[in-house]
Design a protein around this motif. Structure first.
Motif, PDB file in Angstrom:
ATOM      1  N   THR A 212       0.839  -0.782  -0.114  1.00  0.00           N
ATOM      2  CA  THR A 212      -0.182   0.084   0.471  1.00  0.00           C
ATOM      3  C   THR A 212       1.040   1.327  -0.396  1.00  0.00           C
ATOM      4  O   THR A 212       1.814   1.115   0.754  1.00  0.00           O
ATOM      5  CB  THR A 212      -1.193   0.154   1.239  1.00  0.00           C
ATOM      6  N   LEU A 213      -0.022   2.738  -0.564  1.00  0.00           N
ATOM      7  CA  LEU A 213       1.133   3.777  -0.018  1.00  0.00           C
ATOM      8  C   LEU A 213       0.560   4.673   1.020  1.00  0.00           C
ATOM      9  O   LEU A 213       1.752   5.831   0.947  1.00  0.00           O
ATOM     10  CB  LEU A 213       0.793   4.006  -1.617  1.00  0.00           C
ATOM     11  N   GLY A 214       0.110   4.199   1.741  1.00  0.00           N
ATOM     12  CA  GLY A 214      -0.631   4.813   3.016  1.00  0.00           C
ATOM     13  C   GLY A 214      -1.128   6.089   2.440  1.00  0.00           C
ATOM     14  O   GLY A 214      -2.444   6.082   1.666  1.00  0.00           O
ATOM     15  N   THR A 215      -1.199   7.291   3.165  1.00  0.00           N
ATOM     16  CA  THR A 215      -2.000   8.535   2.485  1.00  0.00           C
ATOM     17  C   THR A 215      -1.165   9.295   1.492  1.00  0.00           C
ATOM     18  O   THR A 215       0.375   9.591   1.848  1.00  0.00           O
ATOM     19  CB  THR A 215      -2.185   9.444   4.013  1.00  0.00           C
ATOM     20  N   LEU A 216      -1.487  10.023   0.610  1.00  0.00           N
ATOM     21  CA  LEU A 216      -1.566  10.572  -0.507  1.00  0.00           C
ATOM     22  C   LEU A 216      -0.600  12.286   0.598  1.00  0.00           C
ATOM     23  O   LEU A 216      -1.666  13.038   1.192  1.00  0.00           O
ATOM     24  CB  LEU A 216      -2.106  10.382  -1.496  1.00  0.00           C
ATOM     25  N   PRO A 217       0.212  13.293   0.413  1.00  0.00           N
ATOM     26  CA  PRO A 217       0.319  14.810   0.327  1.00  0.00           C
ATOM     27  C   PRO A 217      -0.940  15.263   0.278  1.00  0.00           C
ATOM     28  O   PRO A 217      -1.270  15.685  -0.725  1.00  0.00           O
ATOM     29  CB  PRO A 217       1.466  14.641   0.225  1.00  0.00           C
ATOM     30  N   GLU A 218      -1.092  16.065   1.232  1.00  0.00           N
ATOM     31  CA  GLU A 218      -2.936  17.043   0.804  1.00  0.00           C
ATOM     32  C   GLU A 218      -2.493  17.954  -0.383  1.00  0.00           C
ATOM     33  O   GLU A 218      -3.432  18.673  -0.613  1.00  0.00           O
ATOM     34  CB  GLU A 218      -2.184  18.165   1.795  1.00  0.00           C
ATOM     35  N   GLU A 219      -0.810  18.596  -0.189  1.00  0.00           N
ATOM     36  CA  GLU A 219      -1.170  19.064  -2.125  1.00  0.00           C
ATOM     37  C   GLU A 219      -1.424  18.291  -3.070  1.00  0.00           C
ATOM     38  O   GLU A 219      -2.027  19.136  -4.229  1.00  0.00           O
ATOM     39  CB  GLU A 219       0.116  19.639  -2.239  1.00  0.00           C
ATOM     40  N   VAL A 220      -1.017  17.297  -3.494  1.00  0.00           N
ATOM     41  CA  VAL A 220      -1.568  16.422  -4.430  1.00  0.00           C
ATOM     42  C   VAL A 220      -3.170  15.638  -4.004  1.00  0.00           C
ATOM     43  O   VAL A 220      -3.797  15.991  -5.485  1.00  0.00           O
ATOM     44  CB  VAL A 220      -0.620  14.869  -4.690  1.00  0.00           C
ATOM     45  N   VAL A 221      -3.208  15.762  -3.490  1.00  0.00           N
ATOM     46  CA  VAL A 221      -5.399  15.339  -2.906  1.00  0.00           C
ATOM     47  C   VAL A 221      -5.856  17.347  -3.576  1.00  0.00           C
ATOM     48  O   VAL A 221      -6.972  17.007  -4.020  1.00  0.00           O
ATOM     49  CB  VAL A 221      -5.514  15.773  -1.903  1.00  0.00           C
TER      50      VAL A 221
ATOM     51  N   LEU B 123       6.087  10.954  -5.501  1.00  0.00           N
ATOM     52  CA  LEU B 123       4.451  11.291  -5.103  1.00  0.00           C
ATOM     53  C   LEU B 123       5.280  12.069  -3.548  1.00  0.00           C
ATOM     54  O   LEU B 123       4.377  11.177  -2.469  1.00  0.00           O
ATOM     55  CB  LEU B 123       3.949  10.178  -5.399  1.00  0.00           C
ATOM     56  N   SER B 124       6.287  12.916  -3.306  1.00  0.00           N
ATOM     57  CA  SER B 124       6.553  12.942  -1.562  1.00  0.00           C
ATOM     58  C   SER B 124       7.602  12.082  -1.682  1.00  0.00           C
ATOM     59  O   SER B 124       6.734  12.075  -0.292  1.00  0.00           O
ATOM     60  CB  SER B 124       4.949  14.471  -1.451  1.00  0.00           C
ATOM     61  N   GLY B 125       7.744  11.027  -1.876  1.00  0.00           N
ATOM     62  CA  GLY B 125       8.578  10.453  -1.027  1.00  0.00           C
ATOM     63  C   GLY B 125       7.676   9.315  -1.134  1.00  0.00           C
ATOM     64  O   GLY B 125       8.655   7.511  -0.356  1.00  0.00           O
ATOM     65  N   LEU B 126       6.875   8.644  -1.943  1.00  0.00           N
ATOM     66  CA  LEU B 126       6.111   7.532  -1.604  1.00  0.00           C
ATOM     67  C   LEU B 126       6.876   6.752  -2.663  1.00  0.00           C
ATOM     68  O   LEU B 126       5.934   5.260  -2.156  1.00  0.00           O
ATOM     69  CB  LEU B 126       4.195   8.086  -1.867  1.00  0.00           C
ATOM     70  N   TYR B 127       7.373   6.736  -3.180  1.00  0.00           N
ATOM     71  CA  TYR B 127       7.753   6.114  -4.417  1.00  0.00           C
ATOM     72  C   TYR B 127       9.157   6.313  -4.022  1.00  0.00           C
ATOM     73  O   TYR B 127       9.541   6.971  -3.815  1.00  0.00           O
ATOM     74  CB  TYR B 127       7.566   5.836  -5.591  1.00  0.00           C
ATOM     75  N   ASP B 128       9.808   4.825  -4.107  1.00  0.00           N
ATOM     76  CA  ASP B 128      11.400   5.062  -4.381  1.00  0.00           C
ATOM     77  C   ASP B 128      11.757   6.238  -5.664  1.00  0.00           C
ATOM     78  O   ASP B 128      13.328   6.334  -5.402  1.00  0.00           O
ATOM     79  CB  ASP B 128      12.155   4.102  -4.114  1.00  0.00           C
ATOM     80  N   ARG B 129      11.336   5.954  -6.448  1.00  0.00           N
ATOM     81  CA  ARG B 129      12.062   6.483  -7.641  1.00  0.00           C
ATOM     82  C   ARG B 129      11.001   7.202  -8.404  1.00  0.00           C
ATOM     83  O   ARG B 129      10.176   6.728  -8.169  1.00  0.00           O
ATOM     84  CB  ARG B 129      12.778   5.492  -8.754  1.00  0.00           C
ATOM     85  N   PRO B 130      11.426   7.999  -9.471  1.00  0.00           N
ATOM     86  CA  PRO B 130      10.492   8.787 -10.239  1.00  0.00           C
ATOM     87  C   PRO B 130       9.353   8.349 -11.243  1.00  0.00           C
ATOM     88  O   PRO B 130       9.450   6.718 -11.374  1.00  0.00           O
ATOM     89  CB  PRO B 130      11.428   8.774 -11.142  1.00  0.00           C
ATOM     90  N   TYR B 131       8.408   8.018 -10.733  1.00  0.00           N
ATOM     91  CA  TYR B 131       6.583   7.914 -11.238  1.00  0.00           C
ATOM     92  C   TYR B 131       6.156   8.552 -12.194  1.00  0.00           C
ATOM     93  O   TYR B 131       6.014  10.440 -12.127  1.00  0.00           O
ATOM     94  CB  TYR B 131       5.817   7.408  -9.937  1.00  0.00           C
TER      95      TYR B 131
ATOM     96  N   PHE C 177      -6.075   6.971  -9.055  1.00  0.00           N
ATOM     97  CA  PHE C 177      -4.562   7.434  -8.890  1.00  0.00           C
ATOM     98  C   PHE C 177      -3.953   6.068 -10.560  1.00  0.00           C
ATOM     99  O   PHE C 177      -4.333   5.256 -10.168  1.00  0.00           O
ATOM    100  CB  PHE C 177      -3.644   7.648  -8.281  1.00  0.00           C
ATOM    101  N   SER C 178      -3.512   6.360 -11.031  1.00  0.00           N
ATOM    102  CA  SER C 178      -2.340   5.152 -12.081  1.00  0.00           C
ATOM    103  C   SER C 178      -1.444   5.985 -12.600  1.00  0.00           C
ATOM    104  O   SER C 178      -0.962   6.935 -12.311  1.00  0.00           O
ATOM    105  CB  SER C 178      -3.552   5.328 -13.286  1.00  0.00           C
ATOM    106  N   ALA C 179      -0.108   5.087 -11.766  1.00  0.00           N
ATOM    107  CA  ALA C 179       1.333   5.482 -12.259  1.00  0.00           C
ATOM    108  C   ALA C 179       2.225   4.758 -12.532  1.00  0.00           C
ATOM    109  O   ALA C 179       1.646   3.149 -11.867  1.00  0.00           O
ATOM    110  CB  ALA C 179       2.099   5.654 -10.627  1.00  0.00           C
TER     111      ALA C 179
END
Length: 182
Positions: A111-120, A134-142, A165-167
């Motif tokens: 799971t990714l947990g909670t997305l940052p407020e600015e993205v939402v 995605l503000s550190g939710l992924y380890d590398r660029p997506y 979301f699709s990434a």
């Protein structure tokens, strides 16, 4: 004298022709990269929109808790199929950014947990499209695309109840280029 002048002009002309080829190759690479990136974002957007439509059609209102509930039994197979076919992560969040349901085909995460407020905040009123972690939710660029999920309540008011979301990994562009060069 004539031979050295000929060699001089031959070298200059050959250099100019070689530079033109290098320039054309660089332009071609830049255009193909942009085209590939735009195509990938368009595919991610279409998948997210399709899942958002399915989610809005498979949502019920729980009046006791004053929340909309997405039918997970119906949605999970669709999300899994879309994620597998597009080699992407697809997940649904609520309006607070908490991941409710998802398939993390590309990243292999649970799971990714909670997305940052600015993205939402960007995704709720319209479409979100970005490249990053995605503000550190992924380890590398997506490449990430987000589309809001809308439902019409019993009063006929259109409400946003979540975001799809699709990434997919931005490293896939590098893999694409390696395949192209071979």
């Amino acid at each position: 004298m004539q031979k050295s002048l000929f060699k001089k002009y031959l070298r200059i002309t050959s250099f100019i022709i070689a530079m033109c080829f290098v320039f054309l190759i660089l332009v071609m690479i830049a255009l193909m990269s942009r085209q590939w990136r735009d195509d990938k974002r368009e595919l991610l957007g279409k998948n997210a929109s399709a899942i958002a439509t399915l989610a809005s059609n498979n949502t019920t209102y729980d009046a006791g808790n004053d929340v909309y509930v997405v039918n997970e039994l119906v949605m999970r197979p669709f999300i899994q199929a879309f994620a597998k076919n597009s080699d992407a992560d697809i997940f649904i969040t609520n309006v607070s950014g908490e991941c409710l349901l998802g398939e993390y085909q590309k990243s292999g995460k649970e799971t990714l947990g909670t997305l940052p407020e600015e993205v939402v905040a960007i995704a709720l009123p319209g479409q979100y499209a970005a490249q990053g972690t995605l503000s550190g939710l992924y380890d590398r660029p997506y490449y990430v695309v987000g589309v809001p999920v809308h439902v019409t309540d019993e009063d006929g008011v259109l409400r946003t109840i979540g975001i799809v979301f699709s990434a997919t990994s931005a490293e896939s562009l590098t893999a694409y280029w390696m395949e192209t060069l071979h």
